[in-house]
Design a protein around this motif. Structure first.
Motif, PDB file in Angstrom:
ATOM      1  N   GLU A   1      41.780 -33.478  15.176  1.00 46.18           N
ATOM      2  CA  GLU A   1      42.417 -34.815  15.409  1.00 46.18           C
ATOM      3  C   GLU A   1      43.986 -34.325  15.656  1.00 46.18           C
ATOM      4  O   GLU A   1      44.563 -34.986  16.332  1.00 46.18           O
ATOM      5  CB  GLU A   1      42.314 -35.686  14.347  1.00 46.18           C
ATOM      6  CG  GLU A   1      40.822 -36.327  14.486  1.00 46.18           C
ATOM      7  CD  GLU A   1      40.514 -37.286  13.396  1.00 46.18           C
ATOM      8  OE1 GLU A   1      41.167 -36.904  12.272  1.00 46.18           O
ATOM      9  OE2 GLU A   1      39.398 -37.949  13.447  1.00 46.18           O
TER      10      GLU A   1
ATOM     11  N   MET B   1      37.288 -38.227  31.662  1.00 40.75           N
ATOM     12  CA  MET B   1      36.898 -37.801  30.253  1.00 40.75           C
ATOM     13  C   MET B   1      35.830 -36.753  30.016  1.00 40.75           C
ATOM     14  O   MET B   1      34.893 -37.328  30.691  1.00 40.75           O
ATOM     15  CB  MET B   1      36.745 -38.953  29.335  1.00 40.75           C
ATOM     16  CG  MET B   1      37.067 -38.781  27.777  1.00 40.75           C
ATOM     17  SD  MET B   1      35.262 -38.493  27.082  1.00 40.75           S
ATOM     18  CE  MET B   1      34.764 -40.283  26.915  1.00 40.75           C
TER      19      MET B   1
ATOM     20  N   GLY C   1      44.812 -33.388  19.155  1.00 42.95           N
ATOM     21  CA  GLY C   1      44.515 -34.426  20.366  1.00 42.95           C
ATOM     22  C   GLY C   1      43.102 -34.621  20.592  1.00 42.95           C
ATOM     23  O   GLY C   1      42.949 -35.307  21.779  1.00 42.95           O
TER      24      GLY C   1
ATOM     25  N   ALA D   1      41.836 -30.784  25.901  1.00 48.30           N
ATOM     26  CA  ALA D   1      43.098 -31.511  25.216  1.00 48.30           C
ATOM     27  C   ALA D   1      44.448 -30.944  25.496  1.00 48.30           C
ATOM     28  O   ALA D   1      45.357 -31.645  25.920  1.00 48.30           O
ATOM     29  CB  ALA D   1      42.756 -31.766  23.697  1.00 48.30           C
TER      30      ALA D   1
ATOM     31  N   HIS E   1      43.932 -34.001  29.107  1.00 39.54           N
ATOM     32  CA  HIS E   1      42.790 -34.726  29.514  1.00 39.54           C
ATOM     33  C   HIS E   1      42.219 -35.513  28.146  1.00 39.54           C
ATOM     34  O   HIS E   1      42.167 -34.850  27.260  1.00 39.54           O
ATOM     35  CB  HIS E   1      41.916 -34.112  30.222  1.00 39.54           C
ATOM     36  CG  HIS E   1      42.324 -33.404  31.615  1.00 39.54           C
ATOM     37  ND1 HIS E   1      42.692 -34.158  32.717  1.00 39.54           N
ATOM     38  CD2 HIS E   1      42.420 -32.260  31.849  1.00 39.54           C
ATOM     39  CE1 HIS E   1      42.946 -33.564  33.589  1.00 39.54           C
ATOM     40  NE2 HIS E   1      42.892 -32.163  33.200  1.00 39.54           N
ATOM     41  N   ARG E   2      41.564 -36.558  28.409  1.00 40.48           N
ATOM     42  CA  ARG E   2      40.886 -37.063  27.294  1.00 40.48           C
ATOM     43  C   ARG E   2      39.546 -36.449  27.080  1.00 40.48           C
ATOM     44  O   ARG E   2      38.894 -35.866  27.944  1.00 40.48           O
ATOM     45  CB  ARG E   2      40.645 -38.608  27.634  1.00 40.48           C
ATOM     46  CG  ARG E   2      40.135 -39.344  26.161  1.00 40.48           C
ATOM     47  CD  ARG E   2      39.662 -40.574  26.568  1.00 40.48           C
ATOM     48  NE  ARG E   2      39.054 -41.253  25.262  1.00 40.48           N
ATOM     49  CZ  ARG E   2      38.194 -42.218  25.599  1.00 40.48           C
ATOM     50  NH1 ARG E   2      37.975 -42.836  26.431  1.00 40.48           N
ATOM     51  NH2 ARG E   2      37.382 -42.888  24.409  1.00 40.48           N
ATOM     52  N   THR E   3      39.375 -36.155  25.813  1.00 35.94           N
ATOM     53  CA  THR E   3      37.982 -35.381  25.232  1.00 35.94           C
ATOM     54  C   THR E   3      37.536 -36.034  23.950  1.00 35.94           C
ATOM     55  O   THR E   3      38.231 -36.411  23.219  1.00 35.94           O
ATOM     56  CB  THR E   3      38.071 -33.898  25.273  1.00 35.94           C
ATOM     57  OG1 THR E   3      36.940 -33.492  24.933  1.00 35.94           O
ATOM     58  CG2 THR E   3      39.129 -33.572  24.074  1.00 35.94           C
ATOM     59  N   VAL E   4      36.116 -36.142  23.875  1.00 33.88           N
ATOM     60  CA  VAL E   4      35.487 -36.676  22.606  1.00 33.88           C
ATOM     61  C   VAL E   4      34.635 -35.620  22.224  1.00 33.88           C
ATOM     62  O   VAL E   4      33.807 -35.235  23.166  1.00 33.88           O
ATOM     63  CB  VAL E   4      34.782 -38.027  22.782  1.00 33.88           C
ATOM     64  CG1 VAL E   4      34.104 -38.422  21.319  1.00 33.88           C
ATOM     65  CG2 VAL E   4      35.942 -39.115  23.000  1.00 33.88           C
TER      66      VAL E   4
ATOM     67  N   HIS F   1      29.049 -42.732  23.032  1.00 31.15           N
ATOM     68  CA  HIS F   1      30.275 -42.451  23.762  1.00 31.15           C
ATOM     69  C   HIS F   1      30.307 -41.811  25.154  1.00 31.15           C
ATOM     70  O   HIS F   1      31.259 -41.308  25.705  1.00 31.15           O
ATOM     71  CB  HIS F   1      30.853 -41.350  22.680  1.00 31.15           C
ATOM     72  CG  HIS F   1      31.306 -41.663  21.529  1.00 31.15           C
ATOM     73  ND1 HIS F   1      30.499 -41.739  20.446  1.00 31.15           N
ATOM     74  CD2 HIS F   1      32.522 -42.148  20.919  1.00 31.15           C
ATOM     75  CE1 HIS F   1      30.974 -42.027  19.348  1.00 31.15           C
ATOM     76  NE2 HIS F   1      32.180 -42.465  19.684  1.00 31.15           N
TER      77      HIS F   1
ATOM     78  N   GLU G   1      39.544 -36.330  20.189  1.00 33.25           N
ATOM     79  CA  GLU G   1      38.810 -37.626  19.465  1.00 33.25           C
ATOM     80  C   GLU G   1      37.650 -37.075  19.061  1.00 33.25           C
ATOM     81  O   GLU G   1      36.893 -36.462  19.686  1.00 33.25           O
ATOM     82  CB  GLU G   1      38.822 -38.643  20.198  1.00 33.25           C
ATOM     83  CG  GLU G   1      39.971 -39.141  21.022  1.00 33.25           C
ATOM     84  CD  GLU G   1      39.661 -40.315  22.125  1.00 33.25           C
ATOM     85  OE1 GLU G   1      38.572 -40.904  21.760  1.00 33.25           O
ATOM     86  OE2 GLU G   1      40.224 -40.262  22.930  1.00 33.25           O
TER      87      GLU G   1
ATOM     88  N   SER H   1      36.458 -28.672  24.005  1.00 34.09           N
ATOM     89  CA  SER H   1      37.317 -30.086  23.766  1.00 34.09           C
ATOM     90  C   SER H   1      38.978 -29.582  23.615  1.00 34.09           C
ATOM     91  O   SER H   1      39.661 -30.221  24.051  1.00 34.09           O
ATOM     92  CB  SER H   1      37.027 -30.811  22.718  1.00 34.09           C
ATOM     93  OG  SER H   1      36.020 -31.685  22.969  1.00 34.09           O
TER      94      SER H   1
END
Length: 317
Positions: free
Chosen positions: A72, A1, A75, A47, A51-54, A125, A77, A43
């Motif tokens: 959002e 992430m 995709g 995404a 892959h996950r990203t914040v 986070h 966060e 980000s």
């Protein structure tokens, strides 16, 4: 992430016009709104690659709410830090011949309490992140030393951190020893205070940034490819591009590809080049998806063309 930090995000409004005529009432033929900021672009690219990203950022007012909503929807966060001020809105005028005129607002002034809250949100986070990316300009209220503090804190939290900024903010961050910095040719030249005429000049400048504290330098040289300078040596990567539609966010896409591929070594450089080449062939700040990448066209070598003259020569600002 991958966690991104965008201290000065924006709501970007682009209007398509036939021609820019000063002093006239112009009729737009098209318009769009996008979340803006270098960390935001990273980000979006992460995404898009699945892959996950914040995305951590200060947001305020109606424009801030729209930025979060748009991200959002792609995709990403969003970890917003609510501020009293209003998130800036930037304007771009796109003419039919491809000319782009941009008006970037300065953004809100962050208070000392909001600055602390932004650092706290990153910490909150950061427990399971592969990388922290801090990118772009700093808003009013934050000094160049803010990025240096974030780098120091990231290392205390056990995270690797990449910095993509310029000018005093980049120079202030170097002594804190960021794991990766990602300047373009102009930013590299500005950092060392001299023009860069060849790839060899860019290599020397990158080595200077390493001597000041950067562990790895990933340098975007525009149409002339990319350089990776680290303890493992110097590598050069390039890929052919049939037509450039927009270079907005191409460097951010490159950094996303590099970090998603591990953030070190020739394979990660190849991923960076593939993402950058794909991004410039897409409209506006659209980030590439895996289907846009042409990895077979990328060439990475340790035989760096030091004498190659830079098409887009970096000059100190």
């Amino acid at each position: 992430m991958i966690l991104t930090v965008t201290p000065n995000p924006s709501l970007d409004r682009t209007y398509e016009i036939p021609d820019l005529e000063r002093g006239e009432v112009l009729r737009a033929t098209g318009e769009r709104m996008d979340p803006g900021g270098k960390g935001v672009n990273v980000s979006l690219a992460v995404a898009a690659a699945g892959h996950r990203t914040v995305a951590v950022m200060p947001l305020g007012g109606a424009p801030g709410g729209l930025v979060a909503e748009l991200l959002e929807g792609e995709g990403v966060e969003v970890a917003p830090v609510r501020i009293v001020g209003v998130t800036r809105s930037n304007i771009a005028l796109a003419e039919r011949d491809g000319t782009l005129t941009k008006i970037n607002a300065p953004g809100p002034r962050l208070t000392a309490a909001e600055s602390r809250a932004l650092l706290a949100a990153v910490l909150e986070h950061s427990s399971s992140v592969s990388w922290i990316v801090c990118s772009g300009s700093l808003p009013l209220g934050l000094t160049p030393a803010w990025y240096a503090e974030l780098v120091t804190r990231a290392h205390e939290w056990g995270a690797r951190i990449a910095v993509d900024t310029s000018g005093p903010s980049l120079l202030a961050a170097l002594p804190a020893r960021p794991d990766v910095v990602k300047p373009n040719a102009d930013e590299l030249a500005e950092a060392v205070g001299r023009p860069l005429a060849t790839v060899g000049d860019a290599v020397k400048a990158a080595e200077e940034l390493r001597s000041l504290g950067a562990a790895t330098v990933l340098a975007s040289l525009g149409a002339d490819g990319q350089l990776l300078v680290s303890d493992a040596g110097v590598h050069y990567g390039a890929a052919p591009v049939s037509a450039v539609r927009s270079n907005v966010g191409a460097g951010d896409a490159s950094l996303a590809g590099f970090l998603a591929a591990g953030g070190e070594g020739p394979d990660a450089l190849a991923a960076a080049v593939a993402h950058g080449a794909a991004a410039v062939q897409l409209p506006g700040s659209v980030m590439p998806t895996p289907s846009d990448l042409d990895t077979a066209a990328v060439q990475v070598t340790a035989d760096v063309p030091l004498d190659r003259v830079l098409t887009e020569q970096g000059s100190p600002r």
